[in-house]
Write a protein that holds these residues in place. Sequence first.
Motif, PDB file in Angstrom:
ATOM      1  N   GLY A 147       0.821  -1.211   0.000  1.00  0.00           N
ATOM      2  CA  GLY A 147       0.000   0.000   0.000  1.00  0.00           C
ATOM      3  C   GLY A 147       0.857   1.264   0.000  1.00  0.00           C
ATOM      4  N   LEU A 148       1.913   1.259   0.810  1.00  0.00           N
ATOM      5  CA  LEU A 148       2.835   2.405   0.812  1.00  0.00           C
ATOM      6  C   LEU A 148       3.526   2.559  -0.541  1.00  0.00           C
ATOM      7  CD1 LEU A 148       4.566   2.174   4.335  1.00  0.00           C
ATOM      8  CD2 LEU A 148       2.855   3.839   3.556  1.00  0.00           C
ATOM      9  N   LEU A 149       3.880   1.432  -1.162  1.00  0.00           N
ATOM     10  CA  LEU A 149       4.497   1.475  -2.486  1.00  0.00           C
ATOM     11  C   LEU A 149       3.534   2.078  -3.508  1.00  0.00           C
ATOM     12  CD1 LEU A 149       6.870   0.681  -4.364  1.00  0.00           C
ATOM     13  CD2 LEU A 149       5.708  -1.516  -4.670  1.00  0.00           C
ATOM     14  N   ALA A 150       2.254   1.684  -3.450  1.00  0.00           N
ATOM     15  CA  ALA A 150       1.258   2.239  -4.365  1.00  0.00           C
ATOM     16  C   ALA A 150       1.095   3.742  -4.137  1.00  0.00           C
ATOM     17  CB  ALA A 150      -0.075   1.518  -4.189  1.00  0.00           C
ATOM     18  N   LEU A 151       1.079   4.154  -2.885  1.00  0.00           N
ATOM     19  CA  LEU A 151       0.962   5.579  -2.562  1.00  0.00           C
ATOM     20  C   LEU A 151       2.183   6.353  -3.063  1.00  0.00           C
ATOM     21  CD1 LEU A 151      -0.730   7.753  -1.165  1.00  0.00           C
ATOM     22  CD2 LEU A 151       0.491   7.199   0.956  1.00  0.00           C
ATOM     23  N   GLN A 152       3.348   5.758  -2.886  1.00  0.00           N
ATOM     24  CA  GLN A 152       4.571   6.398  -3.369  1.00  0.00           C
ATOM     25  C   GLN A 152       4.559   6.498  -4.897  1.00  0.00           C
ATOM     26  OE1 GLN A 152       8.180   4.141  -2.698  1.00  0.00           O
ATOM     27  NE2 GLN A 152       9.367   6.019  -2.435  1.00  0.00           N
ATOM     28  N   PRO A 160       0.042   4.038 -15.136  1.00  0.00           N
ATOM     29  CA  PRO A 160       0.446   4.433 -13.779  1.00  0.00           C
ATOM     30  C   PRO A 160       0.593   3.188 -12.890  1.00  0.00           C
ATOM     31  CG  PRO A 160      -1.356   5.807 -14.551  1.00  0.00           C
ATOM     32  CD  PRO A 160      -1.198   4.707 -15.561  1.00  0.00           C
ATOM     33  N   MET A 161       1.721   3.063 -12.238  1.00  0.00           N
ATOM     34  CA  MET A 161       2.021   1.851 -11.465  1.00  0.00           C
ATOM     35  C   MET A 161       1.143   1.701 -10.235  1.00  0.00           C
ATOM     36  SD  MET A 161       4.137  -0.053 -12.975  1.00  0.00           S
ATOM     37  CE  MET A 161       4.569  -1.169 -11.675  1.00  0.00           C
ATOM     38  N   TRP A 162       0.559   2.783  -9.730  1.00  0.00           N
ATOM     39  CA  TRP A 162      -0.269   2.677  -8.535  1.00  0.00           C
ATOM     40  C   TRP A 162      -1.522   1.846  -8.802  1.00  0.00           C
ATOM     41  CZ3 TRP A 162      -5.244   4.403  -8.405  1.00  0.00           C
ATOM     42  CH2 TRP A 162      -5.640   5.318  -9.370  1.00  0.00           C
ATOM     43  N   ILE A 163      -1.953   1.741 -10.037  1.00  0.00           N
ATOM     44  CA  ILE A 163      -3.177   1.001 -10.341  1.00  0.00           C
ATOM     45  C   ILE A 163      -2.999  -0.500 -10.062  1.00  0.00           C
ATOM     46  CG2 ILE A 163      -4.823   0.375 -12.149  1.00  0.00           C
ATOM     47  CD1 ILE A 163      -4.360   3.220 -13.311  1.00  0.00           C
ATOM     48  N   GLN A 202      -0.598  -1.895  -8.366  1.00  0.00           N
ATOM     49  CA  GLN A 202      -0.123  -2.043  -6.994  1.00  0.00           C
ATOM     50  C   GLN A 202      -1.270  -1.941  -5.994  1.00  0.00           C
ATOM     51  OE1 GLN A 202       2.836   1.044  -6.942  1.00  0.00           O
ATOM     52  NE2 GLN A 202       4.418  -0.274  -7.821  1.00  0.00           N
ATOM     53  N   THR A 203      -2.270  -1.119  -6.294  1.00  0.00           N
ATOM     54  CA  THR A 203      -3.434  -1.008  -5.413  1.00  0.00           C
ATOM     55  C   THR A 203      -4.220  -2.314  -5.390  1.00  0.00           C
ATOM     56  OG1 THR A 203      -3.560   1.366  -5.793  1.00  0.00           O
ATOM     57  CG2 THR A 203      -5.555   0.294  -4.973  1.00  0.00           C
ATOM     58  N   GLY A 204      -4.362  -2.952  -6.549  1.00  0.00           N
ATOM     59  CA  GLY A 204      -5.036  -4.249  -6.595  1.00  0.00           C
ATOM     60  C   GLY A 204      -4.312  -5.286  -5.763  1.00  0.00           C
ATOM     61  N   ALA A 205      -2.989  -5.290  -5.847  1.00  0.00           N
ATOM     62  CA  ALA A 205      -2.198  -6.235  -5.051  1.00  0.00           C
ATOM     63  C   ALA A 205      -2.336  -5.934  -3.562  1.00  0.00           C
ATOM     64  CB  ALA A 205      -0.730  -6.183  -5.478  1.00  0.00           C
ATOM     65  N   ALA A 206      -2.276  -4.665  -3.191  1.00  0.00           N
ATOM     66  CA  ALA A 206      -2.399  -4.285  -1.775  1.00  0.00           C
ATOM     67  C   ALA A 206      -3.775  -4.652  -1.226  1.00  0.00           C
ATOM     68  CB  ALA A 206      -2.143  -2.782  -1.601  1.00  0.00           C
ATOM     69  N   LEU A 207      -4.813  -4.399  -1.996  1.00  0.00           N
ATOM     70  CA  LEU A 207      -6.171  -4.734  -1.557  1.00  0.00           C
ATOM     71  C   LEU A 207      -6.327  -6.248  -1.392  1.00  0.00           C
ATOM     72  CD1 LEU A 207      -9.081  -3.880  -0.930  1.00  0.00           C
ATOM     73  CD2 LEU A 207      -9.551  -4.072  -3.378  1.00  0.00           C
ATOM     74  N   ASN A 229       2.252   9.334  -5.775  1.00  0.00           N
ATOM     75  CA  ASN A 229       2.838  10.654  -5.499  1.00  0.00           C
ATOM     76  C   ASN A 229       3.928  11.033  -6.493  1.00  0.00           C
ATOM     77  OD1 ASN A 229       1.173  11.151  -3.308  1.00  0.00           O
ATOM     78  ND2 ASN A 229       2.598  10.249  -1.840  1.00  0.00           N
ATOM     79  N   PHE A 230       4.730  10.048  -6.925  1.00  0.00           N
ATOM     80  CA  PHE A 230       5.817  10.318  -7.860  1.00  0.00           C
ATOM     81  C   PHE A 230       5.399  10.166  -9.317  1.00  0.00           C
ATOM     82  CE2 PHE A 230       8.514   9.230  -4.099  1.00  0.00           C
ATOM     83  CZ  PHE A 230       9.135  10.453  -3.991  1.00  0.00           C
ATOM     84  N   ARG A 231       4.121   9.838  -9.546  1.00  0.00           N
ATOM     85  CA  ARG A 231       3.586   9.642 -10.896  1.00  0.00           C
ATOM     86  C   ARG A 231       4.403   8.606 -11.666  1.00  0.00           C
ATOM     87  NH1 ARG A 231       2.832  14.998  -9.664  1.00  0.00           N
ATOM     88  NH2 ARG A 231       0.742  15.820  -9.945  1.00  0.00           N
TER      89      ARG A 231
END
Length: 173
Positions: free
Chosen positions: A106-111, A126-129, A131-136, A114-116
């Motif tokens: 989750g922190l990785l997705a947030l980072q 965007p990598m947060w997409i 990563q958010t699925g993995a965190a969830l 933030n860093f786009r």
Amino acid sequence: MVRSVLDSFYLVCGYLAAAFMVGIGVCILAQIAWRMRGLTLDATEASGFCLAAATFLGLAHTMRHGSHVRIDLLTSRLPGRLRHRMNILNCLLGAAVTGYLAWNVGLLALQSFNFRDVSPGLLAMPMWIPQTGAALGVAALSIALLDEVVWLLGGRDSRYGAPDEVRIDAPVA
């Protein structure tokens, strides 16, 4: 009330995992269709992201239905009370590890948000997409393991064992 909310949450995660499995199929079919027209479509990266989301989002739902591969060479030989305590300990350890993993992913997705940060491939998603699925998905597994601990602490048998599981030491008919 809490039971129905948790079961609904696990079910939604299972449906999301299934939707991402369909996404893999759509990516493959799109690549085939484009190739048949003599064009190139690189959907490999999107398929990989769908695979990651399907894998992680399906963890809690799979566990609740007793479909995870479990190796119980040690616990199956323990007497009832000790086996029960071992199951509680295993679920607590699993919840701690998956909770730690969920927090960090989750922190990785947030980072990444933030860093786009974008994926390095042609798609530049965007990598947060993903990563958010993995965190969830990992968070859902951690919740399911804690849910199982509460169930076991109530003196009941584990729910994650499949009712029709085949035992290696059982005679085969």
